[in-house]
Design a protein around this motif. Structure first.
Motif, short mmCIF file in Angstrom:
data_model
loop_
_atom_site.label_atom_id
_atom_site.label_comp_id
_atom_site.label_asym_id
_atom_site.label_seq_id
_atom_site.Cartn_x
_atom_site.Cartn_y
_atom_site.Cartn_z
N ALA A 24 0.81 -1.21 0.00
CA ALA A 24 0.00 0.00 0.00
C ALA A 24 0.85 1.27 0.00
O ALA A 24 0.54 2.24 -0.70
N VAL A 25 1.92 1.28 0.79
CA VAL A 25 2.72 2.49 0.97
C VAL A 25 3.94 2.51 0.06
O VAL A 25 4.25 3.52 -0.56
N TYR A 26 4.64 1.38 0.00
CA TYR A 26 5.92 1.36 -0.70
C TYR A 26 5.85 0.81 -2.11
O TYR A 26 6.87 0.76 -2.82
N GLY A 27 4.67 0.38 -2.55
CA GLY A 27 4.47 0.05 -3.95
C GLY A 27 4.95 -1.30 -4.42
O GLY A 27 5.17 -1.50 -5.62
N SER A 28 5.11 -2.26 -3.50
CA SER A 28 5.48 -3.61 -3.95
C SER A 28 4.44 -4.16 -4.91
O SER A 28 3.23 -3.92 -4.77
N GLN A 29 4.89 -4.90 -5.91
CA GLN A 29 3.98 -5.52 -6.87
C GLN A 29 3.14 -6.59 -6.17
O GLN A 29 3.61 -7.29 -5.27
N VAL A 30 1.90 -6.71 -6.60
CA VAL A 30 0.95 -7.65 -6.01
C VAL A 30 0.69 -8.79 -6.99
O VAL A 30 0.46 -8.56 -8.18
N GLU A 31 0.74 -10.01 -6.47
CA GLU A 31 0.44 -11.19 -7.28
C GLU A 31 -0.62 -12.03 -6.57
O GLU A 31 -0.80 -11.94 -5.36
N PHE A 32 -1.33 -12.86 -7.36
CA PHE A 32 -2.31 -13.80 -6.82
C PHE A 32 -1.71 -15.21 -6.84
O PHE A 32 -1.17 -15.64 -7.86
N SER A 33 -1.86 -15.93 -5.75
CA SER A 33 -1.44 -17.33 -5.73
C SER A 33 -2.49 -18.18 -6.45
O SER A 33 -3.63 -17.73 -6.70
N GLU A 34 -2.13 -19.40 -6.77
CA GLU A 34 -3.09 -20.30 -7.40
C GLU A 34 -4.27 -20.56 -6.46
O GLU A 34 -5.42 -20.68 -6.91
N GLU A 35 -3.99 -20.66 -5.18
CA GLU A 35 -5.07 -20.87 -4.21
C GLU A 35 -6.05 -19.71 -4.24
O GLU A 35 -7.27 -19.91 -4.20
N TYR A 36 -5.53 -18.50 -4.33
CA TYR A 36 -6.38 -17.30 -4.41
C TYR A 36 -7.30 -17.41 -5.63
O TYR A 36 -8.52 -17.23 -5.54
N LYS A 37 -6.71 -17.70 -6.79
CA LYS A 37 -7.48 -17.77 -8.02
C LYS A 37 -8.55 -18.86 -7.95
O LYS A 37 -9.71 -18.65 -8.38
N ASN A 38 -8.18 -20.01 -7.41
CA ASN A 38 -9.13 -21.12 -7.33
C ASN A 38 -10.32 -20.78 -6.43
O ASN A 38 -11.47 -21.13 -6.75
N ARG A 39 -10.05 -20.13 -5.31
CA ARG A 39 -11.13 -19.75 -4.40
C ARG A 39 -12.12 -18.82 -5.10
O ARG A 39 -13.35 -18.97 -4.98
N VAL A 40 -11.58 -17.82 -5.79
CA VAL A 40 -12.44 -16.84 -6.46
C VAL A 40 -13.27 -17.51 -7.54
O VAL A 40 -14.50 -17.27 -7.65
N GLU A 41 -12.65 -18.32 -8.33
CA GLU A 41 -13.38 -18.97 -9.44
C GLU A 41 -14.43 -19.94 -8.94
O GLU A 41 -15.53 -20.04 -9.52
N ASN A 42 -14.17 -20.66 -7.88
CA ASN A 42 -15.15 -21.59 -7.31
C ASN A 42 -16.36 -20.83 -6.77
O ASN A 42 -17.52 -21.22 -6.99
N SER A 43 -16.09 -19.72 -6.10
CA SER A 43 -17.18 -18.91 -5.56
C SER A 43 -18.05 -18.35 -6.68
O SER A 43 -19.28 -18.29 -6.57
#
Length: 504
Positions: free
Chosen positions: A19-38
């Protein structure tokens, strides 16, 4: 700079990194699977025309209105357009980034039914630093600020990109991001929950942790400069009242002042100090306890889903729950407490600073200047402290004790957690300024002490670093830039690092 991977629980440090220092954000496979299942579960509900709040029904008091499947996209667009009503001055860039990150965290728990491609847009906003323009005033806990961010997704509103404030469509085009058409539940999910209160609370906790550490350094500088007694911090004393933060603060002061010949010179000069010098571990410790409690609550919220409704089950047997999780009382009450902690740290800092300026109390020249009368010296920065401290006392009035019924009585109670979080960030900023004045006074006082006497390990490092940048006030000069410099030094954490590195 390391990437921040969403999917497993993250801590405050990782949240701040993105949020503050601008690190790049990535999604894990677990993240993607949860979203798609929902998403599959929600689409099954829509196909069967089952009642799902804000998806196949209206919002708030309009929950009884059924929405046809062919009107779903318009419903979700309408909620963004009509809810983007916060007004006034805009949020800071890092505040907007924090809210977007919190939306990704909440919806990424896989209980909201949104498409992955929707969340990819916010991820692109963060990674390309496209910052929606978000007016700050006018939220009871959620909805309004979030809607301004979501509006940019569909090409409405304004956004900052590469230093320019542009119409949303133009900003998206320059960033190479396509606008999106919202689908079932997505407009509601983007603005629902406790995303903005939690995001702003995370920033407030981070800022307050920094400020509390700076308060210890400032207090050590004042204790040394005012000839205070370390005996009041002895382990025999703290052992009588073994609050963890009290004991660690006393030890921290000991470490910062290790080797100080000024402290050694003062140790038999009097029996007992004033409370602003004698009670530093007690008050600072109590404030740190409040901050620690706030961190625990905020880190839990960062890794939660506060959406309504939430989705469980399978496409064959969906299980959808309307609920009250968008209530922001947890972070709201903690932020109200944080404002009280900040005001307490500020009131003690102001009193320590006032002692420097009074010849009867410090034995130093009036207002720390060699020729008082012709020169005002540091008389008026204490006025600024007094004014800022008055503001902090106003901020310490709890927002969460208030409530106003909304949505024709359907939302007949609101948490006011958003305003509490906004207050907490302002309180942290105010505290930085109050501490800056104290640190500046302690630095200027050094010209009146024997330079051959050693200062403490931590305090000496701070004085040396300031001496490379900040002039000594032998006669009046323009003070404002140096007070701002000192506050920035605190805000960035560099003052604290300077002191701590000397203790290694």
């Amino acid at each position: 700079m390391e990437k921040v991977i969403l999917g497993q629980p993250i801590g405050l440090e990782e949240f701040i990194q993105a949020a503050v220092y601008g690190s790049q954000v990535e999604f894990s496979e677990e993240y993607k699977n949860r979203v798609e299942n929902s998403r599959r579960i929600l689409e099954a509900c829509v196909d069967r025309q089952e009642p799902v709040y804000g998806t196949t029904t209206g919002f708030g008091a309009l929950v009884t209105e059924f929405i046809q499947k062919d009107q779903a996209e318009l419903l979700q667009k309408n909620i963004i357009l009509t809810h983007a009503v916060s007004v006034g001055e805009p949020m800071e860039e890092q505040e907007v980034r924090a809210v977007m990150l919190m939306v990704l965290q909440s919806l990424g728990q896989g209980r909201s039914g949104v498409r992955l491609e929707l969340l990819e847009r916010y991820r692109q906003f963060l990674n390309k630093n496209l910052i929606p323009y978000v007016p700050k005033e006018g939220s009871v806990g959620y909805l309004c600020a979030e809607a301004h961010i979501a509006a940019v997704l569909i090409g409405e509103g304004k956004a900052w990109y590469q230093g320019e404030l542009l119409p949303a469509k133009e900003a998206l085009e320059k960033a190479g991001i396509e606008p999106i058409t919202l689908s079932y539940k997505e407009g509601l999910a983007l603005i629902n929950g406790t995303t903005s209160p939690t995001a702003l609370s995370a920033l407030a906790v981070y800022r307050m942790e920094q400020a509390a550490e700076a308060a210890d350094v400032a207090a050590a500088m004042s204790l040394e400069g005012l000839g205070g007694l370390l005996r009041a911090y002895d382990p025999h004393v703290t052992g009588c009242r073994p609050q963890k933060e009290l004991c660690s603060t006393a030890q921290h002061l000991y470490s910062l002042l290790q080797g100080s010949q000024l402290m050694e010179q003062a140790k038999d000069s009097h029996l007992q100090d004033a409370l602003s010098l004698r009670c530093i571990p007690q008050l600072h410790g109590a404030a740190k306890r409040v901050i620690a409690d706030a961190r625990e609550v905020v880190e839990c919220e960062i890794n939660s889903c506060a959406d309504n409704p939430v989705i469980f089950g399978t496409p064959e047997e969906p299980d959808v729950y309307s609920n009250g999780n968008p209530d922001a009382s947890y972070v709201g009450m903690q932020m109200d407490a944080l404002c009280i902690a900040a005001a307490n740290l500020g009131k003690m800092s102001e009193r320590r600073n006032a002692r420097f300026l009074d010849k009867n109390l410090s034995g130093l020249p009036w207002f720390l200047v060699k020729d008082p009368g012709l020169n005002s010296g540091l008389m008026i920065p204490q006025y600024a402290q007094a004014g800022i401290l008055n503001r902090m006392r106003m901020l310490a009035v709890p927002a969460t004790a208030d409530s106003v019924s909304t949505s024709a009585g359907q939302e007949d109670y609101v948490s006011m957690g958003y305003n509490a979080a906004v207050k907490a960030n302002e309180a942290a900023r105010c505290l930085e300024y109050i501490l800056a004045v104290e640190v500046f006074s302690a630095y200027q006082a050094q010209q009146f002490f024997d330079s051959s006497l050693k200062r403490g390990k931590g305090t000496a490092a701070v004085y040396d670093a300031m001496g490379e940048k900040v002039p000594v006030m032998e006669k009046d000069f323009y003070l404002y830039p140096w007070l701002e410099w000192t506050r920035d030094w605190i805000h960035t954490g560099e003052l604290q690092k300077t002191a701590e590195q000397a203790l290694l």
